[in-house]
Design an enzyme around this catalytic site. Structure first.
Site, PDB file in Angstrom:
ATOM      1  N   GLU A 211      38.754  34.483  39.674  1.00 59.12           N
ATOM      2  CA  GLU A 211      39.151  33.614  40.774  1.00 59.12           C
ATOM      3  C   GLU A 211      40.077  32.504  40.255  1.00 59.12           C
ATOM      4  O   GLU A 211      40.135  32.246  39.039  1.00 59.12           O
ATOM      5  CB  GLU A 211      37.893  32.998  41.411  1.00 59.12           C
ATOM      6  CG  GLU A 211      36.893  34.016  41.951  1.00 59.12           C
ATOM      7  CD  GLU A 211      37.370  34.746  43.230  1.00 59.12           C
ATOM      8  OE1 GLU A 211      38.581  34.794  43.509  1.00 59.12           O
ATOM      9  OE2 GLU A 211      36.493  35.269  43.949  1.00 59.12           O
TER      10      GLU A 211
ATOM     11  N   HIS B 297      43.497  36.507  43.017  1.00 58.03           N
ATOM     12  CA  HIS B 297      42.632  36.954  41.912  1.00 58.03           C
ATOM     13  C   HIS B 297      42.977  38.380  41.474  1.00 58.03           C
ATOM     14  O   HIS B 297      43.500  39.172  42.255  1.00 58.03           O
ATOM     15  CB  HIS B 297      41.144  36.814  42.263  1.00 58.03           C
ATOM     16  CG  HIS B 297      40.584  37.796  43.250  1.00 58.03           C
ATOM     17  ND1 HIS B 297      39.576  37.469  44.139  1.00 58.03           N
ATOM     18  CD2 HIS B 297      40.842  39.112  43.485  1.00 58.03           C
ATOM     19  CE1 HIS B 297      39.255  38.520  44.859  1.00 58.03           C
ATOM     20  NE2 HIS B 297      40.012  39.540  44.485  1.00 58.03           N
TER      21      HIS B 297
ATOM     22  N   ASP C 236      35.155  45.513  37.435  1.00 60.79           N
ATOM     23  CA  ASP C 236      34.192  44.480  37.813  1.00 60.79           C
ATOM     24  C   ASP C 236      33.024  45.084  38.583  1.00 60.79           C
ATOM     25  O   ASP C 236      33.052  46.266  38.938  1.00 60.79           O
ATOM     26  CB  ASP C 236      34.879  43.375  38.639  1.00 60.79           C
ATOM     27  CG  ASP C 236      35.843  43.930  39.695  1.00 60.79           C
ATOM     28  OD1 ASP C 236      35.747  45.119  40.015  1.00 60.79           O
ATOM     29  OD2 ASP C 236      36.681  43.162  40.191  1.00 60.79           O
TER      30      ASP C 236
HETATM   31  C1  F6R Z   1      38.103  45.196  42.738  1.00 62.05           C
HETATM   32  C2  F6R Z   1      39.030  44.185  42.272  1.00 62.05           C
HETATM   33  C3  F6R Z   1      39.558  43.152  43.198  1.00 62.05           C
HETATM   34  C4  F6R Z   1      40.355  43.769  44.346  1.00 62.05           C
HETATM   35  C5  F6R Z   1      40.893  42.694  45.268  1.00 62.05           C
HETATM   36  C6  F6R Z   1      41.631  43.288  46.441  1.00 62.05           C
HETATM   37  O1  F6R Z   1      37.732  46.042  41.661  1.00 62.05           O
HETATM   38  O2  F6R Z   1      39.341  44.174  41.130  1.00 62.05           O
HETATM   39  O3  F6R Z   1      40.388  42.272  42.499  1.00 62.05           O
HETATM   40  O4  F6R Z   1      41.395  44.524  43.821  1.00 62.05           O
HETATM   41  O5  F6R Z   1      39.850  41.892  45.731  1.00 62.05           O
HETATM   42  O6  F6R Z   1      40.728  43.988  47.244  1.00 62.05           O
HETATM   43  P1  F6R Z   1      41.251  44.933  48.396  1.00 62.05           P
HETATM   44  O7  F6R Z   1      42.004  46.034  47.755  1.00 62.05           O
HETATM   45  O8  F6R Z   1      40.002  45.440  49.076  1.00 62.05           O
HETATM   46  O9  F6R Z   1      42.116  44.105  49.281  1.00 62.05           O
END
Ligand code: F6R
Length: 260
Positions: A141, A136, A65
Site C-alpha cells: 500500500e 499498490h 500475496d
Molecule cells: C493481487 C494483487 C493486487 C491486485 C490489485 C488489482 O494478487 O497483487 O495488487 O493486482 O489489487 O486488483 P484487480 O485486478 O482486482 O483490480
C-alpha cells in the site's frame, strides 16, 4: 519501461499471453497475480494450453500475496483463486504453485520462508502484476518502502472497499495480508503490469508519469530494466504522453508471438 496500449482488455490479454508464452515454453518460474485484471490473460493461456498444446509442465509459480486470516480452503483465498482461475486448468503440478499461508501462526517465519523459497527456485523469471486504484502492487500500500521485503501489512481502506466485491460484505474483507515486498518484486527478471478500465486511469498515470514515490508503490517499476506496462484505452486515458507511447510502440508485430 515499455508501454503497450490496446483498445480492449481482450486485446491486452492477447499481448500479455504472447509475452508470457516464450517464458512458459522454456519452463520459467512465473510470478502470478490474482484479482480480476489478469483473468482474461489466464483465460487466453488456458485456451493456448488446450488448443495449441502450450505446456506449463516445467513451470513453477509463486503468488504475490495472500489475505491474512483466510485459510487456503476459503474460496476467496488467493490459494483457491489462482487454482480456480488458472492452475487447475493447465498442466502445472499443484505442488509447484506456491503461495503464502494466510493461516500461518507465525507470519514472520512464513514471510522469511517464502523469500527463501523464491530464492531457492532461482528467482522469478517473469512476474505478472495488477495495480490497485491507489497505486499498490501486490498488497504494498502507499508508503510501503520501495525496498520492502515480504511481510504482513495492513490493507488500505480503499483496497478493502475495492475488494469488497469479492465478499458478501465489506466486513468480511480481511484487514491484513501477507505480501511480497516491492524490493522482492523488483528482483523478478521481467515484470508485466496490466491495467484495464477507467478506475485504473489515475493509478496508471501515477505509475508511468508520476514521480518515483512510495505514495505510488507501482512507480518503482520506473527503476526496473525489463518492465512492460499493458493498458487498455480506458486505463491509458489520463496519460499526458499518450501520443508518444502509441507512436513508439509497434516494433513488435501485432498478433505474433514475441520474445522479450
Ligand atoms: C493481487 C494483487 C493486487 C491486485 C490489485 C488489482 O494478487 O497483487 O495488487 O493486482 O489489487 O486488483 P484487480 O485486478 O482486482 O483490480
Amino acid at each position: 519501461m515499455e508501454i503497450i496500449i490496446r483498445h480492449t482488455p481482450a486485446e491486452v490479454a492477447q499481448v500479455a499471453a504472447s509475452l508470457l508464452e516464450p517464458f512458459i515454453r522454456t519452463g520459467a518460474t512465473l510470478g502470478l497475480a490474482t484479482g480480476s485484471t489478469p483473468n482474461p490473460t489466464y483465460q487466453e493461456l488456458i485456451r493456448r494450453h488446450r488448443e495449441e498444446g502450450l505446456s506449463f509442465a516445467k513451470c513453477r509459480a509463486f503468488l504475490l500475496d495472500e489475505y491474512y486470516g483466510l485459510p487456503a480452503s476459503h474460496e476467496q483465498s488467493y490459494h483457491a483463486t489462482i487454482r480456480r482461475e488458472l492452475t487447475h486448468h493447465i498442466d502445472i503440478a499443484d505442488e509447484n504453485v506456491h503461495s503464502l499461508d494466510g493461516a500461518a501462526v507465525d507470519p514472520a517465519q512464513e514471510v522469511e520462508d517464502y523469500e527463501e523459497a523464491i530464492e531457492d527456485a532461482g528467482g522469478v523469471d517473469i512476474q505478472i502484476l495488477g495495480i490497485g486504484t491507489n497505486g499498490h502492487i501486490a498488497f504494498n500500500e502507499p508508503t510501503s518502502s520501495l525496498r520492502s521485503r515480504t511481510r504482513l501489512i495492513t490493507l488500505h481502506p480503499r483496497t478493502v472497499a475495492d475488494n469488497a466485491r469479492f465478499f458478501d460484505s465489506s466486513d468480511e474483507v480481511p484487514r491484513h495480508a501477507l505480501t511480497q515486498g516491492i524490493g522482492t518484486i523488483m528482483e523478478a527478471r521481467h515484470l508485466i503490469l496490466i491495467a484495464t478500465g477507467p478506475a485504473k486511469a489515475d493509478a496508471a498515470r501515477a505509475l508511468i508519469e508520476g514521480p518515483l514515490s512510495a505514495s505510488c508503490p507501482a512507480s518503482a517499476l520506473q527503476l526496473h530494466n525489463n518492465a512492460t506496462v499493458l493498458l487498455d484505452e480506458a486505463a491509458a486515458a489520463n496519460l499526458e504522453g499518450l501520443a508518444y507511447y502509441k507512436a513508439k510502440e509497434p516494433y513488435w508485430p501485432v498478433g505474433e508471438t514475441y520474445s522479450c
